[in-house]
Design a protein around this motif. Structure first.
Motif, PDB file in Angstrom:
ATOM      1  N   SER A 133      65.679  40.469  52.052  1.00  0.00           N
ATOM      2  CA  SER A 133      64.964  39.727  53.323  1.00  0.00           C
ATOM      3  C   SER A 133      65.415  38.493  53.440  1.00  0.00           C
ATOM      4  CB  SER A 133      63.545  39.144  52.685  1.00  0.00           C
ATOM      5  OG  SER A 133      63.834  38.528  51.127  1.00  0.00           O
ATOM      6  N   PRO A 134      65.525  37.873  55.111  1.00  0.00           N
ATOM      7  CA  PRO A 134      65.939  36.695  55.407  1.00  0.00           C
ATOM      8  C   PRO A 134      65.393  35.401  54.268  1.00  0.00           C
ATOM      9  CG  PRO A 134      64.836  37.297  56.754  1.00  0.00           C
ATOM     10  CD  PRO A 134      64.275  38.205  56.462  1.00  0.00           C
ATOM     11  N   LEU A 135      66.902  34.630  54.279  1.00  0.00           N
ATOM     12  CA  LEU A 135      66.534  33.718  53.294  1.00  0.00           C
ATOM     13  C   LEU A 135      66.341  32.751  53.471  1.00  0.00           C
ATOM     14  CD1 LEU A 135      67.584  33.115  50.218  1.00  0.00           C
ATOM     15  CD2 LEU A 135      68.757  31.849  51.048  1.00  0.00           C
ATOM     16  N   PRO A 136      64.567  31.824  52.703  1.00  0.00           N
ATOM     17  CA  PRO A 136      63.700  30.482  53.948  1.00  0.00           C
ATOM     18  C   PRO A 136      64.903  29.716  53.571  1.00  0.00           C
ATOM     19  CG  PRO A 136      63.294  31.765  51.569  1.00  0.00           C
ATOM     20  CD  PRO A 136      63.797  32.940  51.946  1.00  0.00           C
ATOM     21  N   GLY A 137      64.673  28.803  54.907  1.00  0.00           N
ATOM     22  CA  GLY A 137      65.392  28.462  55.597  1.00  0.00           C
ATOM     23  C   GLY A 137      67.265  27.940  55.835  1.00  0.00           C
ATOM     24  N   ASP A 138      67.509  29.463  55.899  1.00  0.00           N
ATOM     25  CA  ASP A 138      68.959  30.388  56.037  1.00  0.00           C
ATOM     26  C   ASP A 138      68.525  30.867  56.456  1.00  0.00           C
ATOM     27  OD1 ASP A 138      71.474  30.579  57.103  1.00  0.00           O
ATOM     28  OD2 ASP A 138      72.246  29.908  55.116  1.00  0.00           O
ATOM     29  N   ALA A 139      68.189  31.554  57.888  1.00  0.00           N
ATOM     30  CA  ALA A 139      67.901  32.667  58.492  1.00  0.00           C
ATOM     31  C   ALA A 139      68.999  33.921  58.413  1.00  0.00           C
ATOM     32  CB  ALA A 139      67.818  33.119  59.801  1.00  0.00           C
ATOM     33  N   ARG A 140      70.551  33.072  58.251  1.00  0.00           N
ATOM     34  CA  ARG A 140      71.680  33.681  58.274  1.00  0.00           C
ATOM     35  C   ARG A 140      72.276  34.568  56.715  1.00  0.00           C
ATOM     36  NH1 ARG A 140      75.996  29.049  59.151  1.00  0.00           N
ATOM     37  NH2 ARG A 140      74.035  28.438  57.689  1.00  0.00           N
ATOM     38  N   GLN A 141      71.339  33.950  55.704  1.00  0.00           N
ATOM     39  CA  GLN A 141      71.859  34.824  54.531  1.00  0.00           C
ATOM     40  C   GLN A 141      70.697  35.914  54.053  1.00  0.00           C
ATOM     41  OE1 GLN A 141      74.222  33.050  51.573  1.00  0.00           O
ATOM     42  NE2 GLN A 141      73.437  30.865  52.450  1.00  0.00           N
ATOM     43  N   HIS A 142      70.608  36.613  53.308  1.00  0.00           N
ATOM     44  CA  HIS A 142      69.437  37.687  52.837  1.00  0.00           C
ATOM     45  C   HIS A 142      69.472  37.720  51.167  1.00  0.00           C
ATOM     46  CE1 HIS A 142      70.091  38.750  57.199  1.00  0.00           C
ATOM     47  NE2 HIS A 142      69.548  39.412  56.983  1.00  0.00           N
ATOM     48  N   ALA A 143      68.082  37.662  50.996  1.00  0.00           N
ATOM     49  CA  ALA A 143      68.115  37.469  49.401  1.00  0.00           C
ATOM     50  C   ALA A 143      67.732  39.070  49.104  1.00  0.00           C
ATOM     51  CB  ALA A 143      66.792  36.529  49.192  1.00  0.00           C
ATOM     52  N   LEU A 144      68.806  39.795  48.057  1.00  0.00           N
ATOM     53  CA  LEU A 144      68.874  41.114  47.608  1.00  0.00           C
ATOM     54  C   LEU A 144      67.812  40.795  46.650  1.00  0.00           C
ATOM     55  CD1 LEU A 144      72.588  40.975  47.900  1.00  0.00           C
ATOM     56  CD2 LEU A 144      70.815  41.930  49.778  1.00  0.00           C
ATOM     57  N   GLY A 145      67.320  42.213  46.489  1.00  0.00           N
ATOM     58  CA  GLY A 145      65.930  42.706  45.180  1.00  0.00           C
ATOM     59  C   GLY A 145      66.364  43.730  44.935  1.00  0.00           C
ATOM     60  N   LEU A 196      70.757  42.211  40.082  1.00  0.00           N
ATOM     61  CA  LEU A 196      69.226  42.524  40.906  1.00  0.00           C
ATOM     62  C   LEU A 196      68.332  42.256  40.739  1.00  0.00           C
ATOM     63  CD1 LEU A 196      71.043  44.650  43.854  1.00  0.00           C
ATOM     64  CD2 LEU A 196      71.017  41.361  43.252  1.00  0.00           C
ATOM     65  N   ALA A 197      68.784  43.087  38.677  1.00  0.00           N
ATOM     66  CA  ALA A 197      67.105  43.121  38.103  1.00  0.00           C
ATOM     67  C   ALA A 197      66.788  41.985  37.339  1.00  0.00           C
ATOM     68  CB  ALA A 197      67.260  43.911  36.863  1.00  0.00           C
ATOM     69  N   HIS A 198      68.018  40.962  36.971  1.00  0.00           N
ATOM     70  CA  HIS A 198      67.895  39.689  36.237  1.00  0.00           C
ATOM     71  C   HIS A 198      67.906  38.450  36.571  1.00  0.00           C
ATOM     72  CE1 HIS A 198      68.224  43.180  33.185  1.00  0.00           C
ATOM     73  NE2 HIS A 198      67.240  42.774  32.611  1.00  0.00           N
ATOM     74  N   HIS A 199      68.350  38.724  38.425  1.00  0.00           N
ATOM     75  CA  HIS A 199      68.614  37.320  38.686  1.00  0.00           C
ATOM     76  C   HIS A 199      68.173  37.192  40.036  1.00  0.00           C
ATOM     77  CE1 HIS A 199      71.575  36.984  35.502  1.00  0.00           C
ATOM     78  NE2 HIS A 199      70.725  35.754  35.411  1.00  0.00           N
ATOM     79  N   THR A 200      66.726  37.758  40.868  1.00  0.00           N
ATOM     80  CA  THR A 200      66.181  38.134  42.234  1.00  0.00           C
ATOM     81  C   THR A 200      65.611  36.301  42.812  1.00  0.00           C
ATOM     82  OG1 THR A 200      64.585  38.933  41.291  1.00  0.00           O
ATOM     83  CG2 THR A 200      67.099  40.330  41.937  1.00  0.00           C
TER      84      THR A 200
END
Length: 317
Positions: free
Chosen positions: A92-104, A54-58
């Motif tokens: 946070s919701p992934l742009p273009g796919d609200a079913r998935q979340h972006a982690l950071g 998560l520190a290097h691939h967000t």
């Protein structure tokens, strides 16, 4: 006709080779502190790997994270839930796919991870320190060959380059890099390292965050370069301590560091940027010239054990 060589899948594995590989695994995990807890911390190796990714691939989704780490979805979900509760992970919701979340990672998450990353760097350096330079390179080459043999079809890993703000401890690294690189590549003596140490100390003591800034370049999570903008007057800024380690050259990071300085200086309303260098530093001079800096003064001098030509360059902003 000659016999057809057996395929790797049909070749029996020598039990002695199996024992040798297992013996190396035991040796390596013991020597590198990979057994729980990780390097004496409160985390397992898997938990630290989650923080590293998560520190290097967000941004990164949980499914992507699971594929990278080959983790069971339920196990990964429990780690992410615990780290989220600690305030270390953002969702946070992934742009273009609200079913998935972006982690950071949050700033608190990075603060928790950075000491672990530094401890890992220190442990690796400790393992390599007793070896002569040629032995270190032989070991690194052997490890790379082992990785290629075990994963011949794996694509070359994408390299992650970032520029970040200066943190405590970075200035000591900047001094060390100047001392080591200029001694190795140009034969300069310790006078130069002492000069850089004095410059760095002065910049720390007199730092004015409203008008000055520094950047550290990282490649795959390791420090590889630096540059700083310092204030000379209300209208004039100075570029200082631009350096890039050999492993990071050819990737455009030196140019990015210089461009950050110019963008910052222009945003602050400086009218001119100046710098001082030496004529033998051809790579740095090329970066300056390409950005419109012009050589305005040169003077021969004896310094750092060598006869040199110092140069002053300027750029109207």
């Amino acid at each position: 006709m000659p016999d057809t060589p057996p395929s790797p899948q049909s070749t029996p594995v020598d039990p002695d080779q199996v024992r040798a590989l297992r013996a190396f695994n035991r040796f390596y995990t013991q020597r590198t502190g990979l057994l729980d807890p990780y390097l004496g911390s409160a985390f397992s190796l898997t938990e630290v790997r989650v923080l590293y990714e998560l520190a290097h691939h967000t941004p990164c989704t949980a499914s992507e994270l699971g594929r990278r780490l080959l983790l069971d979805a339920g196990y990964l979900s429990r780690i992410v839930r615990r780290f989220t509760g600690a305030g270390w992970i953002t969702r946070s919701p992934l742009p273009g796919d609200a079913r998935q979340h972006a982690l950071g990672l949050t700033p608190q998450g990075r603060a928790a991870f950075e000491p672990l990353q530094q401890r890992s760097r220190d442990e690796a350096a400790h393992l390599l320190a007793p070896l002569a330079p040629d032995q270190r390179q032989a070991l690194v080459s052997a490890l790379a060959r082992a990785q290629r043999l075990l994963a011949p079809d794996a694509p070359a890993p994408a390299r992650t380059a970032v520029l970040r703000d200066v943190r405590p401890g970075d200035m000591g690294w900047v001094v060390q890099q100047h001392g080591e690189i200029y001694a190795r590549e140009y034969g300069w003596n310790s006078e130069f390292e002492a000069l850089v140490a004095e410059i760095a100390a002065g910049m720390i003591r007199r730092h004015d965050p409203a008008w000055e800034r520094g950047w550290i370049a990282e490649l795959d999570g390791e420090r590889v370069g630096s540059v700083f903008v310092v204030r000379k007057s209300e209208t004039e800024a100075q570029l200082r301590l631009l350096i890039l380690s050999p492993a990071a050259r050819g990737l455009g990071l030196g140019a990015r560091l210089a461009d950050e300085c110019l963008a910052f200086a222009r945003a602050k309303g400086y009218r001119k940027m100046v710098l001082w260098t030496n004529s033998i530093l051809s790579a740095a001079r090329a970066i300056y010239a390409k950005r419109g800096f012009t050589l305005v003064h040169s003077e021969a001098h004896h310094g750092y054990g060598k006869d040199l030509v110092g140069e002053t360059w300027e750029l109207a902003l």
